[in-house]
Design a protein around this motif. Structure first.
Motif, PDB file in Angstrom:
ATOM      1  N   MET A   1       2.042   8.395   4.088  1.00 12.90           N
ATOM      2  CA  MET A   1       2.644   7.533   3.075  1.00 12.90           C
ATOM      3  C   MET A   1       3.494   6.436   3.709  1.00 12.90           C
ATOM      4  O   MET A   1       4.138   6.643   4.744  1.00 12.90           O
ATOM      5  N   THR A   2       3.511   5.295   3.069  1.00 16.22           N
ATOM      6  CA  THR A   2       4.340   4.185   3.539  1.00 16.22           C
ATOM      7  C   THR A   2       5.802   4.584   3.614  1.00 16.22           C
ATOM      8  O   THR A   2       6.273   5.465   2.883  1.00 16.22           O
ATOM      9  N   LYS A   3       6.524   3.905   4.487  1.00 11.65           N
ATOM     10  CA  LYS A   3       7.958   4.085   4.576  1.00 11.65           C
ATOM     11  C   LYS A   3       8.718   2.863   4.037  1.00 11.65           C
ATOM     12  O   LYS A   3       9.941   2.825   4.056  1.00 11.65           O
TER      13      LYS A   3
ATOM     14  N   VAL B   1       1.034  -4.340   3.611  1.00 12.01           N
ATOM     15  CA  VAL B   1       0.954  -5.133   2.380  1.00 12.01           C
ATOM     16  C   VAL B   1      -0.322  -5.962   2.407  1.00 12.01           C
ATOM     17  O   VAL B   1      -0.578  -6.686   3.379  1.00 12.01           O
ATOM     18  N   HIS B   2      -1.114  -5.853   1.351  1.00 13.20           N
ATOM     19  CA  HIS B   2      -2.303  -6.688   1.200  1.00 13.20           C
ATOM     20  C   HIS B   2      -1.973  -7.934   0.371  1.00 13.20           C
ATOM     21  O   HIS B   2      -1.272  -7.843  -0.643  1.00 13.20           O
ATOM     22  N   PHE B   3      -2.516  -9.056   0.810  1.00  9.34           N
ATOM     23  CA  PHE B   3      -2.332 -10.326   0.115  1.00  9.34           C
ATOM     24  C   PHE B   3      -3.684 -10.820  -0.404  1.00  9.34           C
ATOM     25  O   PHE B   3      -4.716 -10.628   0.252  1.00  9.34           O
TER      26      PHE B   3
ATOM     27  N   GLU C   1       0.824  -1.206   0.000  1.00  4.74           N
ATOM     28  CA  GLU C   1       0.000   0.000   0.000  1.00  4.74           C
ATOM     29  C   GLU C   1       0.862   1.261   0.000  1.00  4.74           C
ATOM     30  O   GLU C   1       1.834   1.359   0.737  1.00  4.74           O
ATOM     31  N   ARG C   2       0.470   2.241  -0.812  1.00  6.98           N
ATOM     32  CA  ARG C   2       1.192   3.508  -0.894  1.00  6.98           C
ATOM     33  C   ARG C   2       0.793   4.460   0.231  1.00  6.98           C
ATOM     34  O   ARG C   2       1.637   5.152   0.797  1.00  6.98           O
TER      35      ARG C   2
ATOM     36  N   SER D   1      -0.681  -0.633  -4.602  1.00 10.27           N
ATOM     37  CA  SER D   1      -2.063  -0.206  -4.383  1.00 10.27           C
ATOM     38  C   SER D   1      -2.065   1.225  -3.855  1.00 10.27           C
ATOM     39  O   SER D   1      -1.203   1.605  -3.054  1.00 10.27           O
ATOM     40  N   TYR D   2      -3.051   1.983  -4.297  1.00  7.90           N
ATOM     41  CA  TYR D   2      -3.169   3.374  -3.873  1.00  7.90           C
ATOM     42  C   TYR D   2      -4.380   3.594  -2.969  1.00  7.90           C
ATOM     43  O   TYR D   2      -4.759   4.721  -2.710  1.00  7.90           O
ATOM     44  N   THR D   3      -4.971   2.509  -2.510  1.00 10.09           N
ATOM     45  CA  THR D   3      -6.027   2.623  -1.502  1.00 10.09           C
ATOM     46  C   THR D   3      -6.019   1.387  -0.612  1.00 10.09           C
ATOM     47  O   THR D   3      -6.119   0.261  -1.092  1.00 10.09           O
ATOM     48  N   ALA D   4      -5.899   1.634   0.685  1.00  9.29           N
ATOM     49  CA  ALA D   4      -5.974   0.551   1.667  1.00  9.29           C
ATOM     50  C   ALA D   4      -7.378   0.417   2.223  1.00  9.29           C
ATOM     51  O   ALA D   4      -7.612  -0.288   3.203  1.00  9.29           O
TER      52      ALA D   4
END
Length: 216
Positions: A117-119, A170-172, A80-81, A139-142
């Motif tokens: 934002m993710t690191k 991270v989505h799986f 995820e971004r 991905s740009y939406t969690a």
């Protein structure tokens, strides 16, 4: 010794399986030279998920936190971004959190920024996953459910406390074991998901090592 904290979730939404629970149990048994891995299983409860993960961060003192969640319906492993400052479940949503909560239009932190934002080095992660033939994309939406709540909450904690921790989410996709419960969902074998997590962990370790050496 480098420390990596990895979280997964219990089953939710009527499912009996959450592949991320199985992922953290499997990765805990593996060994990476010079790296200590600790895992934590999170409840699918708004805010409690963050509170538990924060406690683990404070107790363990990790260099990086990789939070993992299930995105039923996705075909790829998707780092995820961004996480948004919102808890929101539509009235007609198929399920609440595991306590029955269905918040609407609620900020996670009323005083926090709209998004964080993710690191994690997500572009490098996706590139390496693809090189190994594992379906992956950024991905740009969690969403606005528990996974987003967890990602935002941890990034906000790091921001407020100014903690030097690399963190993200991270989505799986669903695992093949879930096909009977969700026949319309795309699936990947659990072993493929585990190999994907291995790649994600190693990419994070490599990035931390580069940073410590001042390598671009």
């Amino acid at each position: 010794m480098m420390k990596i904290l990895i979280s997964g979730f219990e089953p939710f939404g009527g499912s009996t399986i959450n592949p991320t629970e199985q992922l953290i149990r499997s990765i805990q048994r593996e060994s990476i030279p010079g790296v200590e891995i600790r895992t934590v299983l999170l409840p699918v409860y708004f805010d409690d998920c963050v509170d538990l993960l924060v406690k683990e961060i404070e107790n363990f003192g990790p260099d990086a936190v990789i939070s993992c969640g299930l995105a039923g319906g996705r075909r790829d492993i998707t780092p995820e971004r961004i996480a948004v400052n919102l808890k929101d479940i539509a009235p007609d949503a198929p399920y609440p959190d595991n306590k029955g909560a269905k918040p609407q239009d609620m900020p996670i932190n009323p005083d926090g920024p709209d998004g964080l934002m993710t690191k994690l080095p997500i572009r490098k992660m996706v590139n390496r996953l693809k090189e190994q033939g594992i379906p992956a994309s950024i991905s740009y939406t969690a969403g606005t459910f528990i996974c987003n709540n967890t990602m935002y909450g941890i990034l906000d904690y790091i921001r407020r406390k100014d903690v030097p921790v690399m963190a993200g989410f991270v989505h799986f996709p669903a695992s093949a074991e879930m096909a009977d419960e969700h026949p319309d969902w795309p699936t990947l074998p659990q072993e493929t998901l585990l190999q994907g997590l291995r790649v994600i962990v190693q990419t994070t370790v490599d990035e931390l090592q580069h940073m410590s050496k001042g390598t671009p």
